[in-house]
Design an enzyme around this catalytic site. Structure first.
Site, PDB file in Angstrom:
ATOM      1  N   GLU A 110       0.826  -1.209   0.000  1.00 31.29           N
ATOM      2  CA  GLU A 110       0.000   0.000   0.000  1.00 31.29           C
ATOM      3  C   GLU A 110       0.857   1.255   0.000  1.00 31.29           C
ATOM      4  O   GLU A 110       1.737   1.419   0.854  1.00 31.29           O
ATOM      5  CB  GLU A 110      -0.912   0.023   1.233  1.00 31.29           C
ATOM      6  CG  GLU A 110      -1.790   1.259   1.312  1.00 31.29           C
ATOM      7  CD  GLU A 110      -2.574   1.354   2.619  1.00 31.29           C
ATOM      8  OE1 GLU A 110      -3.529   2.160   2.667  1.00 31.29           O
ATOM      9  OE2 GLU A 110      -2.223   0.656   3.583  1.00 31.29           O
ATOM     10  N   GLU A 154     -11.883   2.260   6.224  1.00 34.21           N
ATOM     11  CA  GLU A 154     -10.798   2.839   7.023  1.00 34.21           C
ATOM     12  C   GLU A 154     -10.982   4.349   7.078  1.00 34.21           C
ATOM     13  O   GLU A 154     -10.289   5.105   6.397  1.00 34.21           O
ATOM     14  CB  GLU A 154      -9.437   2.473   6.419  1.00 34.21           C
ATOM     15  CG  GLU A 154      -8.285   2.814   7.363  1.00 34.21           C
ATOM     16  CD  GLU A 154      -6.926   2.512   6.764  1.00 34.21           C
ATOM     17  OE1 GLU A 154      -6.186   1.718   7.363  1.00 34.21           O
ATOM     18  OE2 GLU A 154      -6.605   3.060   5.699  1.00 34.21           O
TER      19      GLU A 154
END
Length: 264
Positions: free
Chosen positions: A149, A245
């Site tokens: 990521e 998130e």
């Protein structure tokens, strides 16, 4: 073609237990997620502060899947290779106990801003590539996929752009090494969200959502057109999980109107 109605989309949402339900102790967040209709959760490094067997019992009692765990930081740190792999073994222990099939390999920050003429960054890249290859091979023995990521909020973080992450995944060329595409970070550093997803849907293994510039619910005011992006993910055939998130504006349950079509 007419847009697919939201109730026809087969997008799967997971509650991020680092960002959601922060007012509760960590283990209580599993049941809190289930009570909001989530059937899956994703967890950060705080999970390793809890007894593994207790986490398994808590997850089973809540009736949710764990679909992503973060590894410890340090994937790009020169001279810390053995330490990282030892910590990765701990992550794999938790993942296998929890029947979790994805691990986010957390790169970590360097000591100075990105500069590919700088020896630290050159050495970090070589270390990172070697560690990702080794981690991917090791995790494949357990049926685990790893994700990379790009992160925009940690100074000097090794992976900073979506292109950087995608290029590394394609360079390594292993089926279980994938991109973790976080809309928040992608919009802040890259933009062109649809084009990136369309061109890289084959290597995207996990997705996370929140609004930009304020990291709230996807239906908050902001830069990202989530109805279009969700429709695009559906049309492109994305079958993986989407992690929630974000920092809720209030109570988590009160902010899930956007998600009701996707929850239990």
């Amino acid at each position: 073609n007419p847009a697919t109605p939201p109730e026809k989309m087969d997008l799967k949402l997971a509650a991020n237990l680092t960002f959601l339900f922060k007012e509760r102790p960590f283990l209580e967040r599993f049941e809190a997620a289930a009570s909001c209709g989530f059937t899956a959760v994703e967890c950060g490094s705080e999970i390793y502060e809890e007894n593994k067997e207790k986490v398994v019992d808590t997850k089973e009692n809540a009736g949710v899947q764990v679909v992503l765990l973060n590894s410890p930081k340090g994937l790009a740190l020169v001279g810390k290779e053995n330490e990282f792999m030892q910590k990765l073994d701990l992550t794999i222990e938790y993942a296998t106990a929890l029947k979790c099939q994805k691990i986010h390999l957390v790169a970590g920050p360097l000591s100075c801003p990105m500069d590919w003429s700088n020896a630290e960054w050159q050495q970090a890249k070589a270390t990172y590539l070697n560690n990702v290859k080794h981690a991917g091979e090791h995790c494949s023995k357990f049926g685990i996929t790893v994700t990379l990521e790009a992160i925009s909020v940690i100074p000097n973080y090794f992976l900073q752009t979506q292109k950087q992450a995608a290029d590394i995944v394609r360079q390594i060329g292993k089926e279980n090494v994938t991109v973790q595409f976080d809309f928040y970070h992608a919009q802040r550093t890259d933009g062109n969200l649809y084009e990136f997803i369309k061109n890289n849907i084959d290597i995207i293994g996990h997705i996370q959502v929140s609004q930009v510039p304020i990291r709230h619910e996807p239906d908050s005011d902001g830069e990202i057109n989530y109805p279009f992006m969700f429709q695009s993910l559906h049309s492109l055939g994305y079958k993986g999980w989407i992690g929630c998130e974000y920092n809720p504006k209030g109570k988590v349950k009160d902010g899930l109107e956007w998600a009701k079509s996707f929850l239990k």
